[in-house]
Structure formats: structure tokens, C-alpha cells
Design a protein around this motif. Structure first.
Motif, PDB file in Angstrom:
ATOM      1  N   CYS A  28     -10.427   5.609  -6.736  1.00 44.80           N
ATOM      2  CA  CYS A  28      -9.476   4.979  -5.821  1.00 44.80           C
ATOM      3  C   CYS A  28      -8.627   3.978  -6.589  1.00 44.80           C
ATOM      4  N   CYS A  30      -6.229   2.048  -5.023  1.00 44.49           N
ATOM      5  CA  CYS A  30      -5.640   1.039  -4.138  1.00 44.49           C
ATOM      6  C   CYS A  30      -5.877  -0.367  -4.701  1.00 44.49           C
ATOM      7  N   TYR A  41      -8.997   0.966 -11.495  1.00 45.35           N
ATOM      8  CA  TYR A  41      -9.334   1.820 -10.355  1.00 45.35           C
ATOM      9  C   TYR A  41     -10.836   1.711 -10.105  1.00 45.35           C
ATOM     10  N   GLY A 108      -5.408   6.546  -2.995  1.00 48.55           N
ATOM     11  CA  GLY A 108      -4.598   5.346  -3.199  1.00 48.55           C
ATOM     12  C   GLY A 108      -3.628   5.464  -4.362  1.00 48.55           C
ATOM     13  N   CYS A 111      -0.722   3.106  -5.553  1.00 47.99           N
ATOM     14  CA  CYS A 111      -0.983   1.889  -6.334  1.00 47.99           C
ATOM     15  C   CYS A 111      -1.465   2.193  -7.750  1.00 47.99           C
TER      16      CYS A 111
END
Length: 159
Positions: A28, A30, A41, A108, A111
Motif C-alpha cells: 500500500c 497511501c 510503502y 493507493g 500516492c
């Protein structure tokens, strides 16, 4: 026989066991996961229908949003969980053998840091190839919990 994965935090105060096949293994990108993991990440193992047991201790939790709780070891700070209405995920790096759980999807991505895809192309050196800048490396004694379950932790006489 059911698939079994064990893991825990850096200091050994919190240990877990996951029995069954995870829903997925992801990365991820985000911003909330970046901050929670202190990294570019967060690698996460979505538990799905697998069964998780806390075999030593339990994570402390922080509400990182109105929907998400983040679990971590209160002693060493290791990120351990992402807990949301869609289920529990465990930090992939907290597993004893994370190589058995390779990521299959990214989330995500809006980002994702532009340079993250270039990391594999960077020059690379083994740890002990850095002795000119870090001459202490051959004398490092790890205080981390080993990558397997133990009856007791910390071991007698540890710092």
C-alpha cells in the motif's frame, strides 16, 4: 494440512500465528501507510478467512482514521496490524519468513512515490561491503527476537 505462518515484533514481546491462506498480500502506497510504517510503502498480508492467534502479548492500537486502527508493539514500536471494516491485515515484514508471502497487488497508487519503481535499479552493496563508512558492522550483536517461536523472551542475560 493448513498453511501456517508465524511472526512477531522486533523485540519478541508480541508474537502471532496465522493458520490458513491469506486473502492477498499487497503493498500500500497511501500516505497514511507510509507514515504508519515510516517507509515508502507498507507491505500487508490481508488475513481474510485465515485464523490469527496472538501467541505472546498483543498489539497496542492507534486510531489512524475514523475507520482504521493500527497495531504495534508498545515496547519496540514494530508496526503489526492494519484493522479496518474490511478485515485484518498483518505487516508482511513481521512474519518470520516473509519470502513465503510475496505481494500480488498494489493499493493507493495515487500516492506512490515516483522513485519507488527505480529502487531495484540503484547501485547495491552487501552489508559488510560498507566497512569504510561503518566499521562497527562486524561487531554488531542483534538484540532482535529470532525468526521463530521461543518459549521465553527475552533470553536470560540480554541487554
Amino acid at each position: 494440512m493448513s498453511e501456517i505462518h508465524t511472526g512477531g515484533c522486533q523485540c519478541g514481546a508480541v508474537r502471532f500465528r496465522m493458520e490458513g491462506v491469506p486473502k492477498d498480500v499487497s503493498v500500500c502506497h497511501c500516505r497514511m501507510c507510509q507514515k504508519a510504517f515510516g517507509a515508502y510503502y507498507a507491505p500487508l498480508v490481508a488475513v481474510g478467512t485465515a485464523h490469527v492467534t496472538w501467541t505472546r502479548g498483543a498489539p497496542k492500537r492507534f486510531a489512524s482514521s475514523n475507520f482504521v486502527m493500527r497495531g504495534f508493539c508498545e515496547h519496540c514500536g514494530t508496526p503489526l496490524t492494519y484493522e479496518a471494516p474490511d478485515g485484518l491485515s498483518l505487516a508482511a515484514g513481521a512474519f518470520d519468513d516473509p519470502a513465503r508471502l510475496p505481494p500480488t497487488i498494489q493499493f493507493g497508487i495515487e500516492c506512490r512515490l515516483a522513485f519507488a519503481d527505480q529502487i531495484p535499479a540503484l547501485p547495491a552493496r552487501a552489508t559488510l561491503d560498507d566497512l569504510d563508512d561503518a566499521p562497527f558492522l562486524p561487531d554488531v550483536v542483534s538484540c532482535q527476537h529470532p525468526d521463530h517461536d521461543t518459549d521465553d523472551w527475552p533470553p536470560e542475560g540480554s541487554p
